[in-house]
Design a protein around this motif. Structure first.
Motif, short mmCIF file in Angstrom:
data_model
loop_
_atom_site.label_atom_id
_atom_site.label_comp_id
_atom_site.label_asym_id
_atom_site.label_seq_id
_atom_site.Cartn_x
_atom_site.Cartn_y
_atom_site.Cartn_z
N SER A 53 52.12 56.96 52.39
CA SER A 53 51.46 56.23 51.30
C SER A 53 49.93 56.22 51.40
O SER A 53 49.24 56.34 50.38
CB SER A 53 51.98 54.79 51.24
OG SER A 53 51.69 54.10 52.45
N GLU A 54 49.38 56.12 52.59
CA GLU A 54 47.92 56.05 52.72
C GLU A 54 47.27 57.36 52.30
O GLU A 54 46.33 57.37 51.51
CB GLU A 54 47.50 55.69 54.14
CG GLU A 54 46.00 55.57 54.27
CD GLU A 54 45.53 55.13 55.64
OE1 GLU A 54 44.31 55.22 55.89
OE2 GLU A 54 46.35 54.70 56.46
N CYS A 55 47.74 58.46 52.84
CA CYS A 55 47.14 59.75 52.49
C CYS A 55 47.32 60.06 51.01
O CYS A 55 46.42 60.60 50.37
CB CYS A 55 47.72 60.88 53.35
SG CYS A 55 47.14 60.81 55.06
N TYR A 56 48.47 59.70 50.45
CA TYR A 56 48.68 59.94 49.02
C TYR A 56 47.68 59.14 48.20
O TYR A 56 47.10 59.65 47.24
CB TYR A 56 50.11 59.59 48.60
CG TYR A 56 50.32 59.79 47.12
CD1 TYR A 56 50.40 61.08 46.59
CD2 TYR A 56 50.38 58.71 46.26
CE1 TYR A 56 50.54 61.28 45.22
CE2 TYR A 56 50.52 58.90 44.89
CZ TYR A 56 50.61 60.19 44.38
OH TYR A 56 50.75 60.39 43.03
N MET A 57 47.45 57.88 48.57
CA MET A 57 46.51 57.05 47.82
C MET A 57 45.08 57.58 47.96
O MET A 57 44.31 57.55 47.01
CB MET A 57 46.57 55.59 48.29
CG MET A 57 47.88 54.90 47.96
SD MET A 57 48.26 54.85 46.19
CE MET A 57 47.01 53.70 45.62
N LYS A 58 44.74 58.10 49.13
CA LYS A 58 43.38 58.60 49.35
C LYS A 58 43.16 60.02 48.84
O LYS A 58 42.09 60.34 48.36
CB LYS A 58 43.05 58.55 50.85
CG LYS A 58 42.88 57.15 51.39
CD LYS A 58 42.59 57.19 52.88
CE LYS A 58 42.36 55.79 53.43
NZ LYS A 58 42.18 55.81 54.90
N MET A 59 44.18 60.88 48.97
CA MET A 59 44.00 62.31 48.70
C MET A 59 44.77 62.82 47.48
O MET A 59 44.61 63.98 47.10
CB MET A 59 44.45 63.11 49.92
CG MET A 59 43.67 62.78 51.17
SD MET A 59 44.39 63.44 52.71
CE MET A 59 45.13 64.97 52.26
N ALA A 63 48.20 65.42 49.55
CA ALA A 63 49.04 64.81 50.58
C ALA A 63 50.51 65.17 50.43
O ALA A 63 51.33 64.81 51.28
CB ALA A 63 48.87 63.30 50.55
N CYS A 75 50.81 59.60 60.77
CA CYS A 75 50.51 58.33 60.07
C CYS A 75 51.72 57.40 60.11
O CYS A 75 51.58 56.20 60.36
CB CYS A 75 50.11 58.60 58.62
SG CYS A 75 48.45 59.29 58.44
#
Length: 141
Positions: A53-59, A63, A75
């Motif tokens: 979830s974090e990488c998807y939200m940032k990238m 991601a 992660c």
């Protein structure tokens, strides 16, 4: 004379106040019952990709690539929640285990990281967020 006049003044004041109070109470009860219906989890089956979830939200979509798998795995092991990105709608669902599990759903989803799955469970929506409480996970094609 004077007593009846006082009664009329009191009635003119009290009737509108009591009416507003009653209407307010009815509206509050209706709002509470609407909130209860909205907050009640519903049974769903959602098909999508298990993601970090974090990488998807940032990238964003970067991601989702196979090149990102090792990072996503790191992660998830570090405690970043795995989520489900629905195929048809691109809606992001955070995941949880049934009951008060006191642990993340990552362990259950780790084997499916980056894969397309079908998750049956309960959907809870609050404050714009969507939480999918996992009942079962099946790999799809």
């Amino acid at each position: 004379g004077g007593g009846r006049r006082v009664q009329r003044i009191i009635l003119r004041f009290l009737v509108p106040v009591l009416s507003l109070t009653l209407v307010g109470n009815v509206l509050a009860q209706q709002k509470d019952s609407i909130a209860e219906k909205k907050d009640k989890p519903k049974e769903v089956t959602i098909v999508g990709q298990v993601i970090d979830s974090e990488c998807y939200m940032k990238m964003g979509d970067m991601a989702l690539s196979e090149d990102h798998h090792n990072c996503a795995e790191a992660c998830a092991k570090g405690g970043i929640p795995l989520a489900l990105l629905e195929d048809k709608t691109n809606i992001l669902y955070y995941t949880a285990l049934e009951g008060m599990a006191m642990k993340s759903a990552n362990e259950k989803l780790m084997a499916y990281l980056g894969e397309k799955v079908s998750i049956k469970g309960k959907l809870i929506e609050r404050a714009g967020a969507k939480l999918l409480v996992i009942g079962s996970v099946d790999k799809t094609k």
